[in-house]
Design a protein around this motif. Structure first.
Motif, PDB file in Angstrom:
ATOM      1  N   VAL A  92      84.377  13.756 134.653  1.00  0.00           N
ATOM      2  CA  VAL A  92      83.533  12.844 135.431  1.00  0.00           C
ATOM      3  C   VAL A  92      83.871  11.421 135.000  1.00  0.00           C
ATOM      4  O   VAL A  92      83.951  11.138 133.803  1.00  0.00           O
ATOM      5  N   GLU A  99      72.943   6.048 138.179  1.00  0.00           N
ATOM      6  CA  GLU A  99      74.090   6.937 138.401  1.00  0.00           C
ATOM      7  C   GLU A  99      74.134   8.035 137.337  1.00  0.00           C
ATOM      8  O   GLU A  99      74.391   9.209 137.640  1.00  0.00           O
ATOM      9  N   LEU A 120      71.420  10.714 138.009  1.00  0.00           N
ATOM     10  CA  LEU A 120      71.792  11.661 139.064  1.00  0.00           C
ATOM     11  C   LEU A 120      72.745  12.720 138.525  1.00  0.00           C
ATOM     12  O   LEU A 120      72.594  13.920 138.797  1.00  0.00           O
ATOM     13  N   TRP A 121      73.739  12.268 137.755  1.00  0.00           N
ATOM     14  CA  TRP A 121      74.679  13.234 137.177  1.00  0.00           C
ATOM     15  C   TRP A 121      73.959  14.170 136.211  1.00  0.00           C
ATOM     16  O   TRP A 121      74.176  15.383 136.232  1.00  0.00           O
ATOM     17  N   TRP A 122      73.098  13.615 135.368  1.00  0.00           N
ATOM     18  CA  TRP A 122      72.418  14.412 134.351  1.00  0.00           C
ATOM     19  C   TRP A 122      71.577  15.520 134.971  1.00  0.00           C
ATOM     20  O   TRP A 122      71.602  16.664 134.504  1.00  0.00           O
ATOM     21  N   GLU A 123      70.842  15.208 136.023  1.00  0.00           N
ATOM     22  CA  GLU A 123      70.019  16.225 136.676  1.00  0.00           C
ATOM     23  C   GLU A 123      70.886  17.359 137.205  1.00  0.00           C
ATOM     24  O   GLU A 123      70.550  18.543 137.061  1.00  0.00           O
ATOM     25  N   SER A 124      72.013  16.998 137.799  1.00  0.00           N
ATOM     26  CA  SER A 124      72.924  18.011 138.332  1.00  0.00           C
ATOM     27  C   SER A 124      73.515  18.861 137.210  1.00  0.00           C
ATOM     28  O   SER A 124      73.558  20.096 137.298  1.00  0.00           O
ATOM     29  N   PHE A 125      73.955  18.207 136.142  1.00  0.00           N
ATOM     30  CA  PHE A 125      74.571  18.921 135.017  1.00  0.00           C
ATOM     31  C   PHE A 125      73.562  19.833 134.333  1.00  0.00           C
ATOM     32  O   PHE A 125      73.859  20.993 134.010  1.00  0.00           O
ATOM     33  N   LYS A 126      72.366  19.314 134.122  1.00  0.00           N
ATOM     34  CA  LYS A 126      71.318  20.085 133.446  1.00  0.00           C
ATOM     35  C   LYS A 126      70.930  21.315 134.273  1.00  0.00           C
ATOM     36  O   LYS A 126      70.755  22.412 133.730  1.00  0.00           O
ATOM     37  N   ASN A 127      70.815  21.125 135.584  1.00  0.00           N
ATOM     38  CA  ASN A 127      70.451  22.245 136.454  1.00  0.00           C
ATOM     39  C   ASN A 127      71.547  23.308 136.478  1.00  0.00           C
ATOM     40  O   ASN A 127      71.269  24.512 136.489  1.00  0.00           O
ATOM     41  N   GLU A 128      72.793  22.856 136.478  1.00  0.00           N
ATOM     42  CA  GLU A 128      73.914  23.801 136.476  1.00  0.00           C
ATOM     43  C   GLU A 128      73.949  24.583 135.166  1.00  0.00           C
ATOM     44  O   GLU A 128      74.234  25.787 135.149  1.00  0.00           O
ATOM     45  N   LYS A 132      71.628  27.677 134.900  1.00  0.00           N
ATOM     46  CA  LYS A 132      71.876  28.871 135.729  1.00  0.00           C
ATOM     47  C   LYS A 132      72.405  30.033 134.892  1.00  0.00           C
ATOM     48  O   LYS A 132      73.085  29.832 133.897  1.00  0.00           O
TER      49      LYS A 132
END
Length: 200
Positions: free
Chosen positions: A172, A186, A189-197, A200
């Motif tokens: 990234v 910015e 936004l990346w952190w939320e996506s990374f944390k959610n991934e 899983k």
């Protein structure tokens, strides 16, 4: 297993802002600059430095005087490489050791290091590599804002690894030419996506 985030960026790029944000989210962090200071206290480091740079880089208590070491090490690329041959291997090893310790008690750990290129075996220890890049003029303005003269700022940039090398190893890339608020948004936004991934 803890997720490992490696952060790289040049002086004035904003990598510390990125690290501060991650810390605010509970990420445990290691800063390679601080590790670099620590390894200068190791007995084996001091012995090798004495062999290569002489005993006049130490004070009366046997501690490395960083200004004296810098005066000898940064006079030429060859002497800088000689210093790196002593310190970098220890910085890499100690950084990973500290990161491993933090990973025992945290879900996310981060390492901030200005230079990751040239050591594939090292940065591939990361789950994700983040690079922070900026234009030279933005970096110069930030450094001048910290109290450097423009000439000093430009000289420091001359000795920096090009951003293209950081981009080549990054998963990234953050381009941080705007305000801190824009950059933090910015990152968020990346952190939320990374944390959610990661969940899983």
């Amino acid at each position: 297993m803890a997720k490992r985030i490696f952060i790289t960026g040049g002086i004035g790029s904003g990598k510390s802002t990125l690290l501060d944000f991650l810390r605010s989210q509970g990420v445990a962090a290691v800063e390679a600059d601080k590790v670099g200071h620590e390894v200068l206290t190791f007995a084996d480091t001091k012995a090798e430095l004495a062999e290569k740079f002489g005993n006049d880089i130490f004070d009366d208590e046997g501690n490395v005087v960083r200004s004296a070491l810098a005066a000898k090490a940064f006079v030429s690329p060859e002497m800088t490489a000689l210093l790196d041959s002593v310190t970098l291997k220890r910085v890499y090893a100690e950084s990973l050791r500290q990161l491993d310790n933090l990973a025992q008690t945290h879900d996310f750990v981060a390492l901030e290091m200005a230079i990751l290129d040239g050591r594939d075996d090292f940065y591939k220890n990361a789950d994700v590599v983040l690079a922070v890049v900026t234009t030279p003029e933005v970096r110069i303005a930030r450094l001048v804002g910290r109290g450097l003269t423009e000439e000093d700022a430009r000289n420091r940039l001359k000795n920096q690894v090009p951003d293209s090398k950081r981009e080549a190893i990054a998963d990234v890339v953050f381009t941080n030419n705007g305000t801190i608020e824009d950059f933090e948004n910015e990152i968020a936004l990346w952190w939320e996506s990374f944390k959610n991934e990661a969940a899983k």
